[in-house]
Design a protein around this motif. Structure first.
Motif, PDB file in Angstrom:
ATOM      1  N   GLN A  20       0.869  -1.178   0.000  1.00 37.83           N
ATOM      2  CA  GLN A  20       0.000   0.000   0.000  1.00 37.83           C
ATOM      3  C   GLN A  20       0.902   1.224   0.000  1.00 37.83           C
ATOM      4  O   GLN A  20       1.617   1.469   0.948  1.00 37.83           O
ATOM      5  CB  GLN A  20      -0.906  -0.025   1.221  1.00 37.83           C
ATOM      6  CG  GLN A  20      -1.800  -1.240   1.175  1.00 37.83           C
ATOM      7  CD  GLN A  20      -2.686  -1.347   2.395  1.00 37.83           C
ATOM      8  OE1 GLN A  20      -2.753  -0.445   3.200  1.00 37.83           O
ATOM      9  NE2 GLN A  20      -3.371  -2.446   2.505  1.00 37.83           N
ATOM     10  N   VAL A  21       0.848   1.934  -1.055  1.00 34.25           N
ATOM     11  CA  VAL A  21       1.833   2.978  -1.269  1.00 34.25           C
ATOM     12  C   VAL A  21       1.187   4.349  -1.353  1.00 34.25           C
ATOM     13  O   VAL A  21       0.115   4.500  -1.898  1.00 34.25           O
ATOM     14  CB  VAL A  21       2.592   2.731  -2.596  1.00 34.25           C
ATOM     15  CG1 VAL A  21       3.604   3.835  -2.855  1.00 34.25           C
ATOM     16  CG2 VAL A  21       3.299   1.402  -2.562  1.00 34.25           C
ATOM     17  N   ARG A  22       1.859   5.308  -0.793  1.00 39.64           N
ATOM     18  CA  ARG A  22       1.427   6.672  -1.038  1.00 39.64           C
ATOM     19  C   ARG A  22       2.501   7.388  -1.816  1.00 39.64           C
ATOM     20  O   ARG A  22       3.681   7.193  -1.587  1.00 39.64           O
ATOM     21  CB  ARG A  22       1.181   7.393   0.282  1.00 39.64           C
ATOM     22  CG  ARG A  22      -0.044   6.853   0.947  1.00 39.64           C
ATOM     23  CD  ARG A  22      -0.455   7.731   2.036  1.00 39.64           C
ATOM     24  NE  ARG A  22       0.615   7.833   3.000  1.00 39.64           N
ATOM     25  CZ  ARG A  22       0.768   8.893   3.778  1.00 39.64           C
ATOM     26  NH1 ARG A  22      -0.014   9.907   3.673  1.00 39.64           N
ATOM     27  NH2 ARG A  22       1.724   8.909   4.659  1.00 39.64           N
TER      28      ARG A  22
ATOM     29  N   GLU B  60       6.282   8.542  -0.335  1.00 42.11           N
ATOM     30  CA  GLU B  60       6.073   8.878   1.073  1.00 42.11           C
ATOM     31  C   GLU B  60       6.321   7.659   1.960  1.00 42.11           C
ATOM     32  O   GLU B  60       7.231   7.656   2.771  1.00 42.11           O
ATOM     33  CB  GLU B  60       4.640   9.371   1.304  1.00 42.11           C
ATOM     34  CG  GLU B  60       4.321  10.711   0.675  1.00 42.11           C
ATOM     35  CD  GLU B  60       4.992  11.890   1.376  1.00 42.11           C
ATOM     36  OE1 GLU B  60       5.458  11.743   2.513  1.00 42.11           O
ATOM     37  OE2 GLU B  60       5.053  12.969   0.755  1.00 42.11           O
ATOM     38  N   GLY B  61       5.470   6.634   1.797  1.00 41.35           N
ATOM     39  CA  GLY B  61       5.628   5.474   2.652  1.00 41.35           C
ATOM     40  C   GLY B  61       4.783   4.326   2.157  1.00 41.35           C
ATOM     41  O   GLY B  61       3.915   4.498   1.310  1.00 41.35           O
ATOM     42  N   ALA B  62       5.035   3.117   2.692  1.00 40.24           N
ATOM     43  CA  ALA B  62       4.264   1.953   2.296  1.00 40.24           C
ATOM     44  C   ALA B  62       4.211   0.963   3.447  1.00 40.24           C
ATOM     45  O   ALA B  62       5.136   0.890   4.264  1.00 40.24           O
ATOM     46  CB  ALA B  62       4.891   1.280   1.073  1.00 40.24           C
ATOM     47  N   LEU B  63       3.109   0.240   3.498  1.00 33.16           N
ATOM     48  CA  LEU B  63       2.989  -0.879   4.429  1.00 33.16           C
ATOM     49  C   LEU B  63       3.178  -2.146   3.609  1.00 33.16           C
ATOM     50  O   LEU B  63       2.465  -2.372   2.633  1.00 33.16           O
ATOM     51  CB  LEU B  63       1.602  -0.885   5.071  1.00 33.16           C
ATOM     52  CG  LEU B  63       1.315  -2.078   5.974  1.00 33.16           C
ATOM     53  CD1 LEU B  63       2.067  -1.949   7.290  1.00 33.16           C
ATOM     54  CD2 LEU B  63      -0.177  -2.198   6.230  1.00 33.16           C
ATOM     55  N   TYR B  77       9.684   4.011   4.431  1.00 32.48           N
ATOM     56  CA  TYR B  77       9.351   5.422   4.228  1.00 32.48           C
ATOM     57  C   TYR B  77      10.527   6.191   3.646  1.00 32.48           C
ATOM     58  O   TYR B  77      11.670   5.732   3.680  1.00 32.48           O
ATOM     59  CB  TYR B  77       8.896   6.063   5.548  1.00 32.48           C
ATOM     60  CG  TYR B  77       9.982   6.152   6.591  1.00 32.48           C
ATOM     61  CD1 TYR B  77      10.264   5.075   7.425  1.00 32.48           C
ATOM     62  CD2 TYR B  77      10.741   7.301   6.725  1.00 32.48           C
ATOM     63  CE1 TYR B  77      11.268   5.139   8.358  1.00 32.48           C
ATOM     64  CE2 TYR B  77      11.765   7.377   7.671  1.00 32.48           C
ATOM     65  CZ  TYR B  77      12.016   6.290   8.483  1.00 32.48           C
ATOM     66  OH  TYR B  77      13.026   6.359   9.403  1.00 32.48           O
ATOM     67  N   PHE B  89       3.958  11.736  10.532  1.00 30.57           N
ATOM     68  CA  PHE B  89       2.565  11.544  10.097  1.00 30.57           C
ATOM     69  C   PHE B  89       2.464  10.355   9.133  1.00 30.57           C
ATOM     70  O   PHE B  89       1.538   9.550   9.211  1.00 30.57           O
ATOM     71  CB  PHE B  89       2.011  12.811   9.427  1.00 30.57           C
ATOM     72  CG  PHE B  89       0.509  12.814   9.352  1.00 30.57           C
ATOM     73  CD1 PHE B  89      -0.246  13.397  10.364  1.00 30.57           C
ATOM     74  CD2 PHE B  89      -0.167  12.202   8.301  1.00 30.57           C
ATOM     75  CE1 PHE B  89      -1.638  13.376  10.319  1.00 30.57           C
ATOM     76  CE2 PHE B  89      -1.546  12.172   8.250  1.00 30.57           C
ATOM     77  CZ  PHE B  89      -2.289  12.764   9.266  1.00 30.57           C
ATOM     78  N   THR B  90       3.449  10.227   8.256  1.00 31.42           N
ATOM     79  CA  THR B  90       3.456   9.098   7.320  1.00 31.42           C
ATOM     80  C   THR B  90       3.525   7.768   8.073  1.00 31.42           C
ATOM     81  O   THR B  90       2.799   6.821   7.755  1.00 31.42           O
ATOM     82  CB  THR B  90       4.651   9.214   6.340  1.00 31.42           C
ATOM     83  OG1 THR B  90       4.421  10.354   5.511  1.00 31.42           O
ATOM     84  CG2 THR B  90       4.793   7.986   5.459  1.00 31.42           C
ATOM     85  N   HIS B  93       0.221   7.076   9.473  1.00 33.10           N
ATOM     86  CA  HIS B  93      -0.691   6.687   8.400  1.00 33.10           C
ATOM     87  C   HIS B  93      -0.500   5.196   8.047  1.00 33.10           C
ATOM     88  O   HIS B  93      -1.459   4.440   7.943  1.00 33.10           O
ATOM     89  CB  HIS B  93      -0.409   7.592   7.190  1.00 33.10           C
ATOM     90  CG  HIS B  93      -1.186   7.266   5.963  1.00 33.10           C
ATOM     91  ND1 HIS B  93      -2.262   8.028   5.546  1.00 33.10           N
ATOM     92  CD2 HIS B  93      -1.058   6.287   5.049  1.00 33.10           C
ATOM     93  CE1 HIS B  93      -2.755   7.517   4.439  1.00 33.10           C
ATOM     94  NE2 HIS B  93      -2.041   6.456   4.106  1.00 33.10           N
ATOM     95  N   GLU B  94       0.747   4.785   7.897  1.00 31.01           N
ATOM     96  CA  GLU B  94       1.005   3.379   7.538  1.00 31.01           C
ATOM     97  C   GLU B  94       0.623   2.446   8.689  1.00 31.01           C
ATOM     98  O   GLU B  94       0.115   1.340   8.460  1.00 31.01           O
ATOM     99  CB  GLU B  94       2.471   3.171   7.143  1.00 31.01           C
ATOM    100  CG  GLU B  94       3.003   4.059   6.016  1.00 31.01           C
ATOM    101  CD  GLU B  94       2.154   4.057   4.761  1.00 31.01           C
ATOM    102  OE1 GLU B  94       1.419   3.077   4.530  1.00 31.01           O
ATOM    103  OE2 GLU B  94       2.193   5.053   4.015  1.00 31.01           O
ATOM    104  N   HIS B 101      -6.579  -2.077   7.809  1.00 31.21           N
ATOM    105  CA  HIS B 101      -6.817  -2.609   6.458  1.00 31.21           C
ATOM    106  C   HIS B 101      -6.066  -3.877   6.101  1.00 31.21           C
ATOM    107  O   HIS B 101      -6.308  -4.457   5.053  1.00 31.21           O
ATOM    108  CB  HIS B 101      -6.475  -1.530   5.408  1.00 31.21           C
ATOM    109  CG  HIS B 101      -7.215  -0.251   5.626  1.00 31.21           C
ATOM    110  ND1 HIS B 101      -6.597   0.980   5.568  1.00 31.21           N
ATOM    111  CD2 HIS B 101      -8.510  -0.007   5.942  1.00 31.21           C
ATOM    112  CE1 HIS B 101      -7.488   1.927   5.831  1.00 31.21           C
ATOM    113  NE2 HIS B 101      -8.649   1.359   6.065  1.00 31.21           N
ATOM    114  N   GLN B 299      -3.665  13.903   0.583  1.00 29.35           N
ATOM    115  CA  GLN B 299      -2.281  14.306   0.750  1.00 29.35           C
ATOM    116  C   GLN B 299      -2.128  15.520   1.650  1.00 29.35           C
ATOM    117  O   GLN B 299      -1.068  15.740   2.200  1.00 29.35           O
ATOM    118  CB  GLN B 299      -1.743  14.639  -0.644  1.00 29.35           C
ATOM    119  CG  GLN B 299      -0.255  14.547  -0.776  1.00 29.35           C
ATOM    120  CD  GLN B 299       0.225  13.120  -0.726  1.00 29.35           C
ATOM    121  OE1 GLN B 299      -0.573  12.196  -0.692  1.00 29.35           O
ATOM    122  NE2 GLN B 299       1.511  12.933  -0.691  1.00 29.35           N
ATOM    123  N   LEU B 302      -0.171  15.915   4.959  1.00 25.54           N
ATOM    124  CA  LEU B 302       1.288  15.866   5.030  1.00 25.54           C
ATOM    125  C   LEU B 302       1.902  17.250   5.046  1.00 25.54           C
ATOM    126  O   LEU B 302       2.964  17.454   5.588  1.00 25.54           O
ATOM    127  CB  LEU B 302       1.847  15.084   3.838  1.00 25.54           C
ATOM    128  CG  LEU B 302       1.564  13.597   3.919  1.00 25.54           C
ATOM    129  CD1 LEU B 302       1.922  12.943   2.618  1.00 25.54           C
ATOM    130  CD2 LEU B 302       2.344  12.992   5.062  1.00 25.54           C
TER     131      LEU B 302
END
Lengths: 130, 303
Positions: A20-22, B60-63, B77, B89-90, B93-94, B101, B299, B302
């Motif tokens: 899941q990427v932003r 920005e970042g990923a899970l 990140y 914050f990122t 968010h992750e 989720h 966004q 951020l």
């Protein structure tokens, strides 16, 4: 406090599927136009005048990722910036096998720089905590 | 499986644990430690086992789930981002994606042309939920209210102090304050003379003080605003009173900040309280109100 512990391993692990990427909102097209414009030291107004477009149209291209930009206007903008419309739209990049695998990644991830993607894959493979 | 907890509920539950463990010293929330400890405690079979940053331009970042042979999940990140508040914050968010989720979306996001429309809105909702979680975890309203009263009219300096307290960006702190303030206020973020996006407090929305920017032609910022007159503001911040000709046809006080790092300008607009009568008279139709309050901030958190 009700925080139940879930012991679920029923879901399939698949690195290619569940990332899941932003990423940035601006489109590759917008970024390219803005960078080229600034490199040439042009204001929004100057580029708009030269390309026969409105200032707000150029701003929209750079910042809002409009869904169907006009090819005619884009080719004028490309000409003023000294590049081809194919360069602006990124159609000169070859689709590689790795890109095809990225179909499963989030769409914005596909727009990312290949080196960045490679680095992320490597970080995941190594799985070293900070 | 029981119904998953809401973003608010998760954030509140974790806040309670942190308050018990650390008391007033819990700010800023160290998301890195909290994510690992809470996940290991609540989901010992499936914890967050890796958090790692690297210079990842445009990202920005990923899970991510662990590769074969490793357990749990990881957060990757971009550590090259200059603002530590944005990184924090990122991470929040992750961590939110992990809590909210990971079970419902074990296969992540697959998109094909035909379902793109519904997918877009679903994705937007997931992002919104992760942002709500991060904002609630990092900036609990009870603490924020004790820093800035709901009736106060903070300057950008006041909000910057809160941003430091919570280790978030100035914009994230301002968005959080807009959620509880009882004043009419509007945040306008602009770039190169046009509005990128804007957000109103509820009292401002109820009296039709807002800018719509989605799916509309670009809106130019008012020529008489401070945001449009970089040359008249001696430093990177300034403030002034405007009459009704400048912003939203209503007199206001504009606090402006010209961002050094990023390419944008922040205008915080304070309007006087509306009379009770005009508030009642000018209540916008539900559609507008819903759209303005429920839309995903995306966004913008951020900053």
């Amino acid at each position: 406090m009700k925080l139940e512990i879930r012991k679920s391993r029923r879901y399939v692990r698949n690195i290619e599927l569940s990332v899941q990427v932003r990423c940035c909102v601006t489109s590759a097209l917008g970024e390219k136009i803005q960078k080229l414009r600034k490199d040439k030291g042009l204001t929004l107004e100057q580029l708009a005048d030269r390309a026969g477009a409105s200032k707000s149209y150029i701003w929209e291209l750079e910042n809002k990722n409009p869904p169907r930009p006009s090819a005619e206007k884009l080719s004028k903008i490309a000409a003023e910036l000294g590049v081809t419309i194919e360069y602006l739209l990124g159609q000169d990049q070859k689709v590689t096998e790795a890109d095809a695998a990225d179909e499963m990644f989030f769409r914005k991830y596909r727009q990312m720089n290949p080196q960045v993607k490679k680095k992320i894959r490597k970080m995941v493979d190594l799985w070293e905590d900070e | 499986m029981t119904k998953p907890l809401s973003p608010h509920r998760w954030a509140n539950d974790i806040s309670i644990i942190l308050t018990m463990a650390l008391g007033a010293a819990r700010f800023p929330i160290n998301v890195r430690d909290v994510a690992k400890e809470i996940s290991a405690h609540k989901f010992p079979d499936d914890p967050i086992t890796m958090i790692r940053g690297a210079a990842l331009p445009g990202f920005e970042g990923a899970l991510v789930p662990a590769p074969p042979g490793k357990i749990g999940w990881g957060i990757v990140y971009n550590s090259a981002i200059t603002s530590s508040g944005r990184i924090n914050f990122t991470l929040g968010h992750e961590f939110g994606h992990y809590l909210l989720h990971r079970l419902a979306y074990p296969k992540g996001f697959q998109c094909s042309g035909e379902d793109m429309v519904s997918w877009e809105s679903e994705y937007g909702q997931l992002e919104h939920q992760a942002n709500v979680f991060a904002a609630s975890l990092l900036m609990p309203l009870d603490d924020f209210r004790s820093q800035i009263d709901a009736r106060a009219r903070p300057t950008l300096d006041d909000l910057s102090s809160c941003a430091d307290r919570y280790d978030v960006s100035l914009i994230a702190a301002t968005l959080r304050w807009l959620q509880y303030t009882e004043r009419r206020a509007v945040l306008v973020v602009s770039k190169d003379g046009f509005i990128l996006w804007a957000r109103s407090s509820q009292p401002a929305l109820r009296t039709r003080l807002y800018y719509k920017t989605r799916n509309r032609p670009p809106l130019e910022i008012p020529g008489l605003s401070l945001a449009a007159q970089r040359s008249v503001v001696p430093s990177r911040m300034g403030q002034t009173e405007h009459d009704g000709r400048v912003w939203l046809n209503t007199p206001c006080r504009e606090h402006v900040l010209f961002s050094n790092h990023y390419d944008f300008t922040i205008s915080l607009l304070h309007f006087d309280d509306a009379s009770a009568r005009s508030e009642q008279d000018e209540k916008p139709d539900e559609d507008t109100y819903d759209r303005m309050t429920r839309r995903a901030p995306g966004q913008s958190w951020l900053g």
